[in-house]
Design a protein around this motif. Structure first.
Motif, PDB file in Angstrom:
ATOM      1  N   TYR A   1       0.940  -1.182  -0.041  1.00  7.50           N
ATOM      2  CA  TYR A   1       0.248   0.032  -0.015  1.00  7.50           C
ATOM      3  C   TYR A   1       0.903   1.357  -0.061  1.00  7.50           C
ATOM      4  O   TYR A   1       1.566   1.457  -0.993  1.00  7.50           O
ATOM      5  N   GLU A   2       0.731   1.986   0.927  1.00  9.83           N
ATOM      6  CA  GLU A   2       1.724   3.301   1.060  1.00  9.83           C
ATOM      7  C   GLU A   2       2.998   3.045   1.733  1.00  9.83           C
ATOM      8  O   GLU A   2       3.697   3.889   1.716  1.00  9.83           O
TER       9      GLU A   2
ATOM     10  N   ASP B  19       3.297  -5.472  -4.286  1.00  8.60           N
ATOM     11  CA  ASP B  19       2.094  -5.135  -4.353  1.00  8.60           C
ATOM     12  C   ASP B  19       1.663  -4.851  -5.776  1.00  8.60           C
ATOM     13  O   ASP B  19       2.474  -4.544  -6.523  1.00  8.60           O
TER      14      ASP B  19
ATOM     15  N   TRP C 226      -0.734  -2.531  -6.566  1.00 13.30           N
ATOM     16  CA  TRP C 226      -1.220  -1.205  -6.364  1.00 13.30           C
ATOM     17  C   TRP C 226      -2.606  -1.027  -7.385  1.00 13.30           C
ATOM     18  O   TRP C 226      -2.501   0.228  -7.946  1.00 13.30           O
TER      19      TRP C 226
ATOM     20  N   MET D 178      -5.376   4.825  -6.610  1.00 13.85           N
ATOM     21  CA  MET D 178      -4.483   3.878  -6.389  1.00 13.85           C
ATOM     22  C   MET D 178      -3.082   4.556  -7.024  1.00 13.85           C
ATOM     23  O   MET D 178      -1.902   3.947  -6.432  1.00 13.85           O
TER      24      MET D 178
ATOM     25  N   GLU E 249       0.489   4.567  -4.946  1.00 11.64           N
ATOM     26  CA  GLU E 249       1.693   4.125  -5.049  1.00 11.64           C
ATOM     27  C   GLU E 249       2.648   5.260  -5.122  1.00 11.64           C
ATOM     28  O   GLU E 249       3.696   4.837  -4.746  1.00 11.64           O
TER      29      GLU E 249
ATOM     30  N   LYS F 167       6.435  -4.502  -8.411  1.00 13.01           N
ATOM     31  CA  LYS F 167       4.920  -4.488  -8.907  1.00 13.01           C
ATOM     32  C   LYS F 167       4.493  -5.644  -9.442  1.00 13.01           C
ATOM     33  O   LYS F 167       4.843  -5.834 -10.655  1.00 13.01           O
TER      34      LYS F 167
END
Length: 106
Positions: free
Chosen positions: A4-5, A28, A30, A43, A47, A68
């Motif tokens: 996530y973040e 992730d 994202w 999103m 990202e 990713k």
């Protein structure tokens, strides 16, 4: 897996007292889950915030690599690059996978 973040990655880097040189791989897609899509979460912005946080951690001596994609493909990539015995710790955000119904594939 499930970055996530990047808050969990930042926490682990800040709490690191076990290695002088910390290398972290964050996986992730994202893309977000159903809960993100139904709430209109951007999103791409999430990202971008991850990238910003990851860059700030480099100043603390941590190497953060963003992967990713899905966990199965990311793990295959890491194994093919010779990381089979590189991991001391793996953190998986499983609740999000259960809620979205997709799950992580290992």
């Amino acid at each position: 897996m499930g970055s996530y973040e990047g808050a969990s990655a930042c926490y682990l880097i800040d709490a690191n007292k076990w290695h002088d040189e910390l290398e972290m791989f964050c996986v992730d897609t994202w893309e977000g889950g159903a809960e993100h899509q139904s709430n209109g979460v951007n999103m791409r912005s999430v990202e971008e915030r991850f990238v910003s946080l990851a860059c700030s951690q480099a100043a603390k001596g941590a190497s953060v690599t963003k992967l990713k994609g899905t966990s199965d493909l990311a793990l295959s990539k890491l194994l093919n690059e010779g990381h089979a015995s590189s991991f001391d710790f793996i953190y998986v955000v499983g609740i999000q996978a259960l809620q979205s119904g997709r799950g992580y594939r290992f």
